[in-house]
Structures are given as structure tokens and as C-alpha cells.
Scaffold this active site. Structure first.
Site, short mmCIF file in Angstrom:
data_model
loop_
_atom_site.label_atom_id
_atom_site.label_comp_id
_atom_site.label_asym_id
_atom_site.label_seq_id
_atom_site.Cartn_x
_atom_site.Cartn_y
_atom_site.Cartn_z
N GLU A 264 0.19 13.40 7.28
CA GLU A 264 0.93 12.50 6.37
C GLU A 264 0.44 11.54 7.13
O GLU A 264 0.40 10.33 5.88
CB GLU A 264 2.51 13.00 6.72
CG GLU A 264 3.29 12.16 5.76
CD GLU A 264 4.30 12.35 5.62
OE1 GLU A 264 5.09 11.39 4.92
OE2 GLU A 264 4.90 13.82 6.30
N ARG B 27 5.13 14.96 -1.69
CA ARG B 27 4.53 13.76 -0.56
C ARG B 27 3.15 13.52 -0.85
O ARG B 27 2.48 12.98 -0.53
CB ARG B 27 3.82 13.85 0.71
CG ARG B 27 5.24 14.63 2.24
CD ARG B 27 6.70 13.33 1.59
NE ARG B 27 7.18 14.17 2.53
CZ ARG B 27 8.77 14.65 1.54
NH1 ARG B 27 7.92 13.75 0.79
NH2 ARG B 27 9.55 14.58 3.11
N SER C 33 6.31 11.25 11.14
CA SER C 33 5.72 12.36 11.16
C SER C 33 4.74 12.34 10.85
O SER C 33 3.93 12.20 9.48
CB SER C 33 6.38 13.60 9.86
OG SER C 33 8.10 13.76 10.09
#
Length: 397
Positions: free
Chosen positions: A389, A175, A275
């Protein structure tokens, strides 16, 4: 001064609210708003903001943003370009495909599955645009974007020029990427305008992909998906089956955009930013601090282990990934949790504990309070600090 004429930029007379531009549906007004229909217009808008010392927020689908109730005191630029270009396609070299940053991501995935372009089928249903995909190296169900990217063209806000990065230069990780890290500079950018947050130094203009051709997926890298498909992890399955199964899994977790039929009640579980936290990646020597039944997943390299055929990334023996959703639930925050019970304007999704949701009247401060409580609860219980995130703009945990 920008090399592009000002009349290529389509500024809006009335700036919209960030609640109208994000999937969480919270956030106050933008001081200024520009929609860019051409690459030149995008560069012009970004350059003008930087020249004027005005904060800049580049948005795509708005699916990974939480913006303050006060709004954004700067210019919000939305890239609305679209189009998928097949530059070449043959059995030897595969398919070379490019798309502008504003292109809807799932439309590209759908086209890839239909055309037999292998490598993004498990990324089906992820909301947002092509431009955001390499910034955070989007991933789901054992697949990451880094496995198919070949080039990313960007506008370098510091050097005021177009820069193209090959996949090996993008420093992809879980990520993250060079692009994402440029948002915060991390001490490697001596430009006085840094840090560039909340948009990266390198604004994505266009992404080029290199796909293998076939009807079978890339090796399936996620246990739950493999079980649904009736294969073992590492085996392959028909791409269309993978896409259909992933869409079903995401829908069951409220991780698809809400598009109710006319007159139907909205599904507030889908009013989220995806998320909210990343899954923690932990050194193996620290695993003793987690319960024995805590999930443990291998941490793989962001690019395939071999280039002679479809493969997963190499496993890093020094690291292991665990489940943020599992930690959240075991810390006492079950599905549907809200700080004020069922009347809470912001609650965890009733389908998936990793999503912070707007139940219809939430403000940014409500989402922040919920996320902060969850983060602190997990840290107190397990000693693991969850990292957002979702990109936070004007707010912090």
C-alpha cells in the site's frame, strides 16, 4: 509554457532530505524542492517539471512513502495550503464542504465530528492530507472516503488543464481510484510522457465532500470497532464516541504520528508508513487455500448501497477479504520481528505486524529487505502475494 508567473513558486535554496518529509523518516535528498502556498504555484511547479522532463514527486504528509536512500533525482513539490470551506449546510441537502489538497486530513475529520458532518468519523487519526485521500480511497474500520466525496478538482498533466471528476467518474475501489491508476497508466494513456509515476497524471487540487448531518455516525462496518462501542455491525453510535474509540484503537497499534513530549523518548512503533501492505481480496473459490481460521471479511462496494439513508456498501458475493496482519503473523513474522533480531534497524511494529518501522537508524534498504522477507514468507506459506500500500519511490520489492 505554464500560464502562471514563476514568482508564485517558492523554491527552496537547500532541498531537504526525504527522511525529513516522510513519517518513516528514511530517504535521501531531493534534487529540488518547492513548497506551494497557492493553487497557481502548485500548477506552476508541476507544469515546469513536466515541461523540463524532470521527475515529479508531489507530497502531502509523507505518510505513505518509502523513498530510496539515494534520494529523488527530480523535483519534490509539497502543497502547504490549508482551509476548510463550508459551501452550504442545511437539513435537506446536508453539508457541502471543500478543502485544498494540502489541508491536514485529521483536522478535517475533527471539524466534521464537531459540526455533525457524518461519514468520516472512523477515518480519524489517519495521517496525511486531503489531497492524498481520494487517490488511494483511504479507509479504516469499515469506512472509506468514497462514501462522502462529491467532486475532485485536479490538474491534468497530459492535457494541461484543470479537470473536475464527479464521484461516479473516480472509479473508486479498495485502496484505489482512477487517480491512483493514472500513476501507472495501465496501458490507457498514449501520452509519450506516461507513465506518470511516482505522482499521478491527475494531481489533486481540491476535494469537495457531501455530508449528511447528524450526531450519530454512519453505520459501523467493522467488528472490532462495533464491539468497543457496544453496538452491532451496521448500527450507529455517537460520532464523538466513534472518533475517540478509533483514536484509541489506532494509538494502541502504533498507527498515530509520534509527537512525544519534550525530552521524552520517541515511540519508534509510530515511525512507519501506515499499513505497508493492503489486505488481500480473494475470489471465494480460492478460500480453500487458506486455513479455516483465517479471517474473512465481506467486500463491499465503495459507495453506500442506498441513498435514502445511511447504509453500508453492497456486499460482493464473489470476493472476500482476509487480514494481511494475520497472514504475516501466521507465516512466522511476529510483532517486533527484525531480520537481525532486536538490533535490526527496521522491524515490524511491536504493536501491529502490518507496519514496517524505523527503530531510529534505518535506511530505505533495511525497510525494503524486511518487507521483501515478509512478502516472500507469506507467499511461501499461504500462496498469497501481499501488495504494498506504501508508495515505493526508487526502490522495489
Amino acid at each position: 509554457m505554464s500560464p502562471y508567473p514563476a514568482d508564485t513558486v517558492q523554491a527552496q535554496a537547500v532541498a531537504p532530505s526525504l527522511a525529513d518529509l516522510t513519517t518513516l523518516r528514511v530517504g535521501g535528498p531531493a534534487a529540488s524542492f518547492v513548497e506551494a502556498e497557492e493553487e497557481a504555484a502548485l500548477i506552476e511547479a508541476v507544469s515546469t517539471a513536466d515541461d523540463d522532463g524532470v521527475p515529479l514527486l508531489v507530497v502531502g504528509g509523507g505518510s505513505n512513502l518509502l523513498v530510496a536512500d539515494e534520494g529523488f533525482d527530480g523535483v519534490v513539490v509539497r502543497d502547504v495550503r490549508s482551509g476548510i470551506t463550508v459551501e452550504s449546510a442545511d437539513s435537506c441537502g446536508g453539508a457541502v464542504v471543500s478543502a485544498p489538497a494540502g489541508q491536514n486530513w485529521d483536522e478535517l475529520v475533527e471539524r466534521a465530528v464537531d459540526e455533525g458532518w457524518v461519514g468520516v468519523e472512523s477515518l480519524s487519526g489517519i495521517p496525511g492530507t486531503v489531497g492524498a485521500a481520494p487517490v488511494q480511497n483511504i479507509g479504516a474500520y469499515g469506512q472509506e472516503l468514497s462514501g462522502v466525496v462529491s467532486l475532485v478538482r485536479t490538474w491534468d498533466r497530459a492535457e494541461r488543464r484543470v479537470r473536475t471528476f464527479a464521484v461516479g467518474q473516480l472509479d473508486f475501489g479498495y485502496r484505489t481510484s482512477l487517480l491512483k491508476r493514472s500513476m501507472h497508466s495501465e496501458g490507457r494513456d498514449d501520452d509519450p510522457r506516461a507513465p506518470w509515476y511516482p505522482s499521478p497524471r491527475y494531481v489533486v487540487l481540491n476535494v469537495q465532500f457531501q455530508f449528511r448531518l447528524g450526531t450519530l455516525s454512519a453505520p459501523v462496518g467493522y467488528g472490532e470497532l462495533a464491539r468497543r462501542l457496544g453496538v452491532e455491525v451496521g448500527q450507529r453510535a455517537p460520532m464523538k464516541d466513534v472518533r475517540e474509540t478509533v483514536l484509541g484503537l489506532r494509538g494502541g497499534k502504533g498507527m498515530l504520528l509520534d509527537a512525544p513530549s519534550f525530552g521524552a523518548e520517541p515511540d519508534h512503533d509510530r515511525w512507519n508508513s501506515g499499513s505497508f501492505f493492503t489486505n488481500p481480496v480473494i475470489p471465494v473459490e480460492h478460500l480453500a487455500h487458506l486455513p479455516e481460521d483465517a479471517p474473512r471479511y465481506p467486500v463491499r462496494s465503495s459507495t453506500p448501497e442506498t441513498t435514502t439513508g445511511p447504509s453500508l456498501g453492497a456486499i460482493d458475493p464473489a470476493l472476500v477479504k482476509t487480514s494481511a496482519a494475520w497472514l504475516i503473523e501466521r507465516a512466522g513474522f511476529g510483532k517486533g520481528f527484525g531480520l537481525a533480531g532486536e538490533r535490526s534497524p527496521a522491524r515490524l511494529s511491536t504493536k501491529h505486524t502490518l507496519a514496517m518501522t524505523n527503530r531510529g537508524g534505518a535506511r530505505a534498504e533495511d525497510v525494503v529487505a524486511l518487507a521483501r522477507a515478509v512478502r516472500d514468507g507469506v507467499r511461501d506459506r499461504f500462496g498469497v502475494t501481499l501488495v504494498p500500500e506504501t508508495v515505493l519511490v526508487g526502490v522495489s520489492l
